[in-house]
Design a protein around this motif. Sequence first.
Motif, PDB file in Angstrom:
ATOM      1  N   THR A  41       0.785  -1.182  -0.239  1.00  0.00           N
ATOM      2  CA  THR A  41       0.033  -0.117  -0.118  1.00  0.00           C
ATOM      3  C   THR A  41       0.798   1.161   0.046  1.00  0.00           C
ATOM      4  OG1 THR A  41      -0.153   0.227   2.526  1.00  0.00           O
ATOM      5  CG2 THR A  41      -1.477  -1.181   1.421  1.00  0.00           C
ATOM      6  N   VAL A  42       0.214   2.488  -0.345  1.00  0.00           N
ATOM      7  CA  VAL A  42       0.983   3.776  -0.183  1.00  0.00           C
ATOM      8  C   VAL A  42       1.369   4.021   1.003  1.00  0.00           C
ATOM      9  CG1 VAL A  42      -0.246   4.835  -2.138  1.00  0.00           C
ATOM     10  CG2 VAL A  42      -1.101   5.078  -0.031  1.00  0.00           C
ATOM     11  N   SER A  51      -4.212   5.069  -3.558  1.00  0.00           N
ATOM     12  CA  SER A  51      -4.441   4.720  -2.252  1.00  0.00           C
ATOM     13  C   SER A  51      -5.551   3.751  -1.985  1.00  0.00           C
ATOM     14  CB  SER A  51      -4.797   6.067  -1.560  1.00  0.00           C
ATOM     15  OG  SER A  51      -6.373   6.264  -2.268  1.00  0.00           O
ATOM     16  N   GLY A  55      -7.534   1.720   1.696  1.00  0.00           N
ATOM     17  CA  GLY A  55      -6.266   1.247   2.195  1.00  0.00           C
ATOM     18  C   GLY A  55      -6.653   0.410   3.407  1.00  0.00           C
TER      19      GLY A  55
END
Length: 223
Positions: free
Chosen positions: A36-37, A76, A95
């Motif tokens: 994930t970001v 995201s 997320g």
Amino acid sequence: LASSVISNIWEAPANNPSRAKQITIGGPPMIDVAETVAGQLLSSDGDGKVWQVVTDGKRKSFSDLSGVRWLTTCGSLILFISFDANTVTLTRADGDGTHLMKLFSGDLAYPGCSPDGKFVYYVNRRRPQKLWKVSTEGGSPVEIGTGMGEGVTGNVQPSPDGKMLSYSFDQYRPMAWKIAVIPVSGGPAMRIFEVPGGANRVRWSPAGAALQSKRRVVAAAMA
């Protein structure tokens, strides 16, 4: 006969895969891995359950998602397909795994996300197979074009600059495994690469200058 599957997650510098190190040990076999970001490492197992990799390679259950296949991140968001009542559904989530939104249901496969996280590309597997895109905000899918060969065999992967799409396909008479690169808006193939022995999980290199698969680097330059 009894059989078992053991798989773990490894990580390595992008410019030096020989320095790979194992970061999970034991537990259910992992199928897909996505970051994930926020830097969280997520994976789905053979039963479609999603896990988060935490300290020392240990895993903990991530939300209550189930039946997950083709887990990936999309900006995201988290993106995946799932199977329910004989229907394949493309779904996005925040997320943290919450706020699920169904984007499309049908005979679809091989989703890939645009670099800006605004679109998902996928294949409708009914013949003739078609490539489509749909907004991550929902709405009607848009057809891009017809898949090449006898059938698409891998995910539709946008290039890092968002201008091209790649996907693997097979061909009969003579039998061959190939990878096509097309404009993101559709149209004739810009490049076609033949891959000895097939290719799986094709990805673009970070700079977008090459295509990589589980078997080999298949293109040294896209220029």
